[in-house]
Motif scaffolding. Structure first.
Motif, PDB file in Angstrom:
ATOM      1  N   HIS A 165      -8.042  -3.414  -6.000  1.00 19.24           N
ATOM      2  CA  HIS A 165      -7.952  -3.658  -4.657  1.00 19.24           C
ATOM      3  C   HIS A 165      -9.007  -2.876  -4.109  1.00 19.24           C
ATOM      4  O   HIS A 165      -9.572  -1.730  -4.473  1.00 19.24           O
ATOM      5  CB  HIS A 165      -6.678  -2.981  -3.895  1.00 19.24           C
ATOM      6  CG  HIS A 165      -6.692  -3.358  -2.570  1.00 19.24           C
ATOM      7  ND1 HIS A 165      -7.057  -2.733  -1.707  1.00 19.24           N
ATOM      8  CD2 HIS A 165      -5.792  -4.389  -2.114  1.00 19.24           C
ATOM      9  CE1 HIS A 165      -6.794  -3.142  -0.298  1.00 19.24           C
ATOM     10  NE2 HIS A 165      -6.081  -4.105  -0.818  1.00 19.24           N
TER      11      HIS A 165
ATOM     12  N   GLY B 257      -6.926  -5.554   7.099  1.00 14.11           N
ATOM     13  CA  GLY B 257      -6.469  -4.547   7.853  1.00 14.11           C
ATOM     14  C   GLY B 257      -7.228  -4.444   9.369  1.00 14.11           C
ATOM     15  O   GLY B 257      -6.948  -3.629  10.385  1.00 14.11           O
TER      16      GLY B 257
ATOM     17  N   GLU C 213     -10.620 -10.890  -1.276  1.00 11.55           N
ATOM     18  CA  GLU C 213     -10.454 -10.022  -0.352  1.00 11.55           C
ATOM     19  C   GLU C 213     -11.613  -9.679   0.422  1.00 11.55           C
ATOM     20  O   GLU C 213     -12.157  -8.620  -0.199  1.00 11.55           O
ATOM     21  CB  GLU C 213      -9.498  -8.817  -0.636  1.00 11.55           C
ATOM     22  CG  GLU C 213      -7.900  -9.353  -1.133  1.00 11.55           C
ATOM     23  CD  GLU C 213      -6.872  -8.408  -0.574  1.00 11.55           C
ATOM     24  OE1 GLU C 213      -6.012  -8.834   0.045  1.00 11.55           O
ATOM     25  OE2 GLU C 213      -7.166  -7.261  -1.092  1.00 11.55           O
TER      26      GLU C 213
ATOM     27  N   LYS D 221       0.827  -1.151  -0.134  1.00 10.56           N
ATOM     28  CA  LYS D 221       0.028   0.273   0.001  1.00 10.56           C
ATOM     29  C   LYS D 221       1.050   1.136   0.172  1.00 10.56           C
ATOM     30  O   LYS D 221       2.118   1.134  -0.485  1.00 10.56           O
ATOM     31  CB  LYS D 221      -0.885  -0.099   1.074  1.00 10.56           C
ATOM     32  CG  LYS D 221      -1.611  -1.457   1.178  1.00 10.56           C
ATOM     33  CD  LYS D 221      -2.775  -1.542   2.163  1.00 10.56           C
ATOM     34  CE  LYS D 221      -3.508  -2.859   2.293  1.00 10.56           C
ATOM     35  NZ  LYS D 221      -4.363  -2.994   2.940  1.00 10.56           N
TER      36      LYS D 221
HETATM   37  P1  PGA Z   1      -4.107  -6.975   5.467  1.00  8.42           P
HETATM   38  O1  PGA Z   1      -4.462  -6.245   3.978  1.00  8.42           O
HETATM   39  O2  PGA Z   1      -3.145  -8.163   5.106  1.00  8.42           O
HETATM   40  O3  PGA Z   1      -3.407  -5.956   6.056  1.00  8.42           O
HETATM   41  O4  PGA Z   1      -5.418  -7.316   5.892  1.00  8.42           O
HETATM   42  C1  PGA Z   1      -4.613  -7.004   2.971  1.00  8.42           C
HETATM   43  C2  PGA Z   1      -4.884  -6.350   1.471  1.00  8.42           C
HETATM   44  O5  PGA Z   1      -5.200  -5.299   1.797  1.00  8.42           O
HETATM   45  O6  PGA Z   1      -4.364  -6.760   0.445  1.00  8.42           O
END
Ligand code: PGA
Length: 251
Positions: free
Chosen positions: A95, A173, A167, A11
């Motif tokens: 995403h 997150g 996802e 990110k």
């Molecule tokens: P995370 O993010 O592993 O921090 O939950 C995953 C992503 O956004 O691809």
């Protein structure tokens, strides 16, 4: 057999200096990662440095977005050719953060996938439902719509080589990882939707799970029959935690 792929999504994290420190910490930890493909999805400004530093290793470098047009008056955007010129391997598209904060649409994603394919970039298409959509029982209809629209322009060959990341937005997150049952069910559903388009492509397409993947839950998720790898956010920011997840994918 599908080769597992563990991709880290940084990110908006890491300057060039920080990315260089990361990669020099990661590479020595990958000596035993045979049979696993490793990707890092990095900010644009880190791409050149990571391509240079990862050259000759198993780590492939991905961008986090790309514009669908070959060039033009699109201030702030980057084209596929700008990525391939510096040997970037692939690109993550759609995403949920791009869908939510930057108005990424399924229609644009279909065109981005086509442009990436034409340029020879590997593509990871992200799909997933929000918490409200899951609560409303709309998970499958959301995935179905995202896939139908997003995959609309790809032929069977491109589809077979695509990577799709499931996802669930509520798991990103948050530490609220999907259960093994939820992840398997959604990834199997995604594969079944690809099979509607092309049965052979559905056998080859790799489906990743993403959303709060950590070293201590990776093995269970990666063992699921329809999960071919992971897209990792937070836990990909440190070489040790990322390498531990890669280790969990070694069979
Ligand atoms: P995370 O993010 O592993 O921090 O939950 C995953 C992503 O956004 O691809």
């Amino acid at each position: 057999m599908r080769t597992p792929l563990i991709a880290g999504n940084w990110k908006m994290h890491k300057t060039v200096a920080q990315s260089e420190r990361f990669i020099s910490g990661l590479l020595p930890l990958l000596y035993a990662a045979d049979g696993v493909e490793v990707g890092i999805c990095v900010p644009y400004t880190d791409l050149q440095a990571m391509v240079d530093s990862a050259r000759g290793s198993r780590v492939e470098v991905y961008a986090q977005n790309m514009h669908e047009a070959p060039e033009g008056a699109f201030t702030g955007e980057i084209s596929a050719e700008m990525l391939t010129e510096i040997d970037v391997h692939g690109v993550v598209l759609g995403h949920s953060e791009r869908r939510e904060f930057f108005n990424e649409t399924d229609t644009a994603l279909a065109e981005k996938l086509l442009a990436a394919r034409a340029a020879g970039l590997a593509a990871i298409l992200c799909v997933g439902e929000t918490e409200d959509q899951r609560t409303d029982g709309a998970t499958e209809s959301v995935l179905k719509r995202q896939l139908e629209r997003g995959l609309a322009l790809l032929d069977a060959e491109a589809l077979a080589e695509l990577v799709i990341a499931y996802e669930p937005v509520w798991a990103i997150g948050t530490g609220a990882v999907a259960t093994a049952e939820q992840a398997q069910e959604a990834c199997a559903f995604i594969r079944s939707r690809v099979a509607v388009i092309d049965a052979a492509a559905a056998e080859s397409v790799r489906i990743l799970y993403g959303g709060s993947v950590k070293a201590d839950n990776a093995a269970e998720l990666l063992a699921l029959p329809d999960v071919d790898g992971a897209l990792v956010g937070g836990a990909s920011l440190e070489p040790e935690s990322f390498a531990a997840i890669i280790g969990a994918a070694v069979s």
